[in-house]
Every structure is written in structure tokens, then in C-alpha cells.
Scaffold this active site. Structure first.
Site, PDB file in Angstrom:
ATOM      1  N   LYS A   8      14.580   4.221  -2.744  1.00 27.71           N
ATOM      2  CA  LYS A   8      15.623   4.123  -3.786  1.00 27.71           C
ATOM      3  C   LYS A   8      15.510   5.297  -4.749  1.00 27.71           C
ATOM      4  CE  LYS A   8      13.086   2.831  -7.631  1.00 27.71           C
ATOM      5  NZ  LYS A   8      12.455   3.851  -8.381  1.00 27.71           N
ATOM      6  N   ALA A  94       3.641   7.240  -4.364  1.00 29.44           N
ATOM      7  CA  ALA A  94       3.536   7.379  -5.838  1.00 29.44           C
ATOM      8  C   ALA A  94       4.522   8.439  -6.328  1.00 29.44           C
ATOM      9  CB  ALA A  94       2.105   7.707  -6.259  1.00 29.44           C
ATOM     10  N   GLY A  99       8.601   3.292  -2.545  1.00 29.24           N
ATOM     11  CA  GLY A  99       8.144   3.242  -1.155  1.00 29.24           C
ATOM     12  C   GLY A  99       7.402   1.952  -0.832  1.00 29.24           C
ATOM     13  N   GLY A 100       6.371   1.674  -1.605  1.00 30.53           N
ATOM     14  CA  GLY A 100       5.568   0.470  -1.361  1.00 30.53           C
ATOM     15  C   GLY A 100       6.398  -0.795  -1.520  1.00 30.53           C
ATOM     16  N   SER A 101       7.263  -0.824  -2.532  1.00 30.35           N
ATOM     17  CA  SER A 101       8.099  -2.011  -2.770  1.00 30.35           C
ATOM     18  C   SER A 101       9.058  -2.233  -1.604  1.00 30.35           C
ATOM     19  CB  SER A 101       8.926  -1.840  -4.049  1.00 30.35           C
ATOM     20  OG  SER A 101       8.086  -1.607  -5.145  1.00 30.35           O
ATOM     21  N   SER A 102       9.602  -1.157  -1.070  1.00 34.68           N
ATOM     22  CA  SER A 102      10.546  -1.294   0.024  1.00 34.68           C
ATOM     23  C   SER A 102       9.833  -1.718   1.313  1.00 34.68           C
ATOM     24  CB  SER A 102      11.277   0.033   0.225  1.00 34.68           C
ATOM     25  OG  SER A 102      12.362  -0.164   1.077  1.00 34.68           O
ATOM     26  N   ASP A 134      10.186  -4.438  -8.386  1.00 40.22           N
ATOM     27  CA  ASP A 134      11.280  -3.783  -7.659  1.00 40.22           C
ATOM     28  C   ASP A 134      11.513  -4.369  -6.262  1.00 40.22           C
ATOM     29  OD1 ASP A 134      11.784  -2.015  -9.694  1.00 40.22           O
ATOM     30  OD2 ASP A 134      10.725  -0.325  -8.779  1.00 40.22           O
TER      31      ASP A 134
HETATM   32  P1  ATP Z   1       7.832   2.891  -7.684  1.00 48.01           P
HETATM   33  O1  ATP Z   1       9.011   3.759  -7.460  1.00 48.01           O
HETATM   34  O2  ATP Z   1       8.094   1.431  -7.385  1.00 48.01           O
HETATM   35  O3  ATP Z   1       7.148   3.126  -8.992  1.00 48.01           O
HETATM   36  P2  ATP Z   1       5.995   4.563  -6.341  1.00 48.01           P
HETATM   37  O4  ATP Z   1       6.777   5.469  -5.478  1.00 48.01           O
HETATM   38  O5  ATP Z   1       5.602   5.108  -7.665  1.00 48.01           O
HETATM   39  O6  ATP Z   1       6.769   3.228  -6.527  1.00 48.01           O
HETATM   40  P3  ATP Z   1       4.354   3.691  -4.136  1.00 48.01           P
HETATM   41  O7  ATP Z   1       4.523   4.824  -3.201  1.00 48.01           O
HETATM   42  O8  ATP Z   1       5.080   2.447  -3.838  1.00 48.01           O
HETATM   43  O9  ATP Z   1       4.657   4.158  -5.635  1.00 48.01           O
HETATM   44  O10 ATP Z   1       2.787   3.336  -4.192  1.00 48.01           O
HETATM   45  C1  ATP Z   1       1.936   3.565  -5.262  1.00 48.01           C
HETATM   46  C2  ATP Z   1       0.514   3.115  -4.898  1.00 48.01           C
HETATM   47  O11 ATP Z   1       0.506   1.829  -4.280  1.00 48.01           O
HETATM   48  C3  ATP Z   1      -0.131   4.052  -3.919  1.00 48.01           C
HETATM   49  O12 ATP Z   1      -1.007   4.896  -4.609  1.00 48.01           O
HETATM   50  C4  ATP Z   1      -0.830   3.167  -2.884  1.00 48.01           C
HETATM   51  O13 ATP Z   1      -2.237   3.233  -2.980  1.00 48.01           O
HETATM   52  C5  ATP Z   1      -0.395   1.741  -3.183  1.00 48.01           C
HETATM   53  N1  ATP Z   1       0.320   1.125  -2.042  1.00 48.01           N
HETATM   54  C6  ATP Z   1       0.256  -0.152  -1.692  1.00 48.01           C
HETATM   55  N2  ATP Z   1       1.043  -0.425  -0.646  1.00 48.01           N
HETATM   56  C7  ATP Z   1       1.650   0.727  -0.305  1.00 48.01           C
HETATM   57  C8  ATP Z   1       2.596   1.096   0.694  1.00 48.01           C
HETATM   58  N3  ATP Z   1       3.060   0.219   1.578  1.00 48.01           N
HETATM   59  N4  ATP Z   1       3.027   2.369   0.710  1.00 48.01           N
HETATM   60  C9  ATP Z   1       2.565   3.253  -0.196  1.00 48.01           C
HETATM   61  N5  ATP Z   1       1.658   2.964  -1.133  1.00 48.01           N
HETATM   62  C10 ATP Z   1       1.201   1.722  -1.208  1.00 48.01           C
END
Ligand code: ATP
Length: 284
Positions: A8, A94, A99-102, A134
Site C-alpha cells: 500500500k 520496513a 509489507g508485513g501487514s499485507s 493496518d
Molecule cells: P508499515 O508500512 O505497516 O509501517 P513497514 O513497511 O514499515 O510496515 P514491514 O516491512 O511490514 O514494515 O516490517 C517491519 C518489521 O517487521 C521488519 O523489520 C521485520 O523484522 C518484521 N516482520 C514481521 N513479519 C514480517 C513480514 N512478513 N515481512 C516483513 N517483515 C516482517
């Protein structure tokens, strides 16, 4: 079973307060884009969950949101069989792209289907918020207004067709860091006109939407990582109608009227080496 977990972007992001429990109240315009991780899931006879992924530093145990989501549903429904999952990540980690939420949302949808639990989308969204604010939106997808901690969702009509260039610099920003650097009383912090954006999207008015886009986290994070501003400037100097940081950053996205203009800007961005990941796509 193969599922797509879509990334997203936030077309608008405002923080409007802090609750007594420490969570922030937000108002965001969410938009899924055609960039995705692939989650493959299969039943196995032995109990338990086995998760593998192509990214070495992403955990594969209960710390992974995919694992958490699958386990939550399987425990609730006392499922005795096991599950093998493989997560192929393409969404930067991060990065402010959920990514993780999806991935977690895809796990909810997949476990519901593979074990025939018969839960509706709404049932899944209610459970999803326990994994992350999210995650309900990631189950719903498309264009939406997200309020509360991000879980109160109002579906909006799809935004008019536009092209989205994603550029992620080689730094990672946690949501925690973004909040630590957010000074809501700083005059540099501009609160985007979320209500105006909702009206513009409902009217199919792309110009009206673009003119109101904004992200309250930008000044704090750009102060720490000026490369974000450089990527924004590069996109806007090469045809983007608007370029903005997504979520808590550091990913920048640019909105373009045509695929051709976007591809030209993508080539310049790749050449500049300002971004580690460059991905040219469109809204979903
Ligand atoms: P948001 O946009 O919701 O803030 P984000 O993009 O900042 O998300 P993610 O990529 O979802 O962050 O992940 C952040 C942390 O969560 C990573 O450092 C990782 O260790 C942990 N994590 C747990 N599950 C996952 C996953 N399926 N994919 C990626 N990271 C994950």
C-alpha cells in the site's frame, strides 16, 4: 494455494492525537498498488507451522506476522493438521508499504480458504486488527479512508487511473522512529486535508486529490534522511504530478499521468543511484 499480498501507499497521512493507551489516532487515505509478495500455503499432515522466506533477515517464527496470523486462526478453530508456508518477498521491508501487514492479511485469507472455515471478509478483518492496525485494511484492499488506529475503514471509489513510481532509498525506518521524530506542534508539519481528499476521490477528481496530498511524517524523517527529499525532487522534476513519502517512510512514490512519463523518470532514478529499489507500477 498461491496468494498475492499487495503493498500500500498512503496518499494522505495525518496524525490527529494520542490515546491513553499510547496508540496514535490517524486519518489516512490508503491505496493498494500492483506490487506484491507471494505467499504459498499447503496443508501438511503433521501439526505445526513451517515458514520459509527468501529474505534472510526476516524472521520465520512467531515474530513473522504471517506466522502470527495463521497461528491465531488455527488455534481458534482447533485445527490439528499443519501448514507449510513460503513467503517470497518483493515489497521492501520496513519501508512504509505495509509489507508485513499485507502478508498477514494474505495468511488470514489463505488459512480461511484452505481449511474451509467459512469466515466472511468482515470476520477476518475483526481478527486481523489483533495482529496489526493496518492488517484489516490489507484484507479489504483498494482505496479507503482509515481512521482510529487505522482499523476504522470507509471504502472509497477507486482513484482515477494513474501510474505509481516507487523509490526506496537504502535506509530503513521503523514506525517507532517515525513517531519519535514527529513534532505535531512544529509549524513545518502540514496536516493534509483528508476530508478534501475524500471528496475529490468521490468525485473522481484526480487534480483535487493530488493538490491535497500530504504526510505529517515527512519533515521529521527527511530531516534525518535528506535522500528522501532528493528522490522526491527527482521525480517531480521528471514528470511526477506529486511525489511523497509513504507511511512512516523512507519509501517515496510519485504519481504520473502516463506510463511513458513514469518509465522515463524510473530510468533517471535508477541511473541516479539514490534509490536501492525502483519499481514502476499502477494503482490496484
Ligand atoms: P508499515 O508500512 O505497516 O509501517 P513497514 O513497511 O514499515 O510496515 P514491514 O516491512 O511490514 O514494515 O516490517 C517491519 C518489521 O517487521 C521488519 O523489520 C521485520 O523484522 C518484521 N516482520 C514481521 N513479519 C514480517 C513480514 N512478513 N515481512 C516483513 N517483515 C516482517
Amino acid at each position: 494455494m498461491r496468494l498475492r499480498a499487495l503493498a500500500k501507499i498512503n496518499l494522505g497521512l495525518d496524525v490527529v492525537g494520542k490515546r491513553a493507551d499510547g496508540y496514535h489516532e490517524v486519518r489516512m487515505i490508503m491505496q493498494t498498488i500492483q506490487m506484491y509478495d507471494v505467499l504459498e500455503i499447503e496443508k501438511k499432515a503433521e501439526p505445526g507451522i513451517t515458514l520459509t522466506t527468501n529474505i534472510p533477515y526476516v524472521p520465520t517464527d512467531e515474530r513473522n506476522l504471517v506466522y502470527k496470523a495463521a497461528k491465531m486462526l488455527m488455534d481458534e478453530f482447533h485445527i490439528e493438521e499443519g501448514l507449510t508456508m513460503n513467503l517470497e518477498k518483493f515489497i521492501p521491508v520496513a519501508a512504509g508499504m505495509a509489507g508485513g501487514s499485507s502478508d498477514a492479511a494474505a495468511a488470514f485469507v489463505g488459512v480461511n480458504r484452505i481449511f474451509g472455515l467459512g469466515l466472511s471478509e468482515e470476520d477476518l478483518m475483526k481478527r486481523a486488527v489483533k495482529v496489526g492496525a493496518d492488517v484489516p485494511y490489507c484484507v479489504m484492499r483498494g482505496t479507503a479512508l482509515a481512521e482510529g488506529i487505522g482499523e476504522k475503514l470507509t471504502r472509497l471509489p477507486r482513484v482515477p487511473q494513474c501510474y505509481v513510481l516507487v523509490g526506496k532509498p537504502g535506509v530503513n525506518v521503523s514506525t517507532k522512529t517515525a513517531y519519535e521524530n514527529l513534532k505535531l506542534d512544529d509549524p513545518a508539519v502540514v496536516h493534509p486535508d483528508i476530508d478534501g481528499m475524500v471528496t475529490a476521490i468521490r468525485e473522481g477528481d484526480l487534480d483535487g486529490m493530488i493538490s491535497r496530498m500530504g504526510n505529517v511524517f515527512e519533515p521529521g524523517i527527511i530531516g534525518k534522511y535528506p535522500v528522501i527529499q532528493e528522490i522526491k525532487d527527482l521525480m517531480e522534476n521528471h514528470g511526477a504530478r506529486k511525489a511523497m513519502m509513504s507511511g512512516s517512510g523512507p519509501t517515496v512514490f510519485g504519481i504520473f499521468d502516463s506510463r511513458e512519463k513514469m518509465e522515463q523518470a524510473a530510468a533517471v532514478l535508477r541511473e541516479s543511484k539514490l534509490a536501492k529499489t525502483v519499481f514502476a507500477t499502477e494503482v490496484f
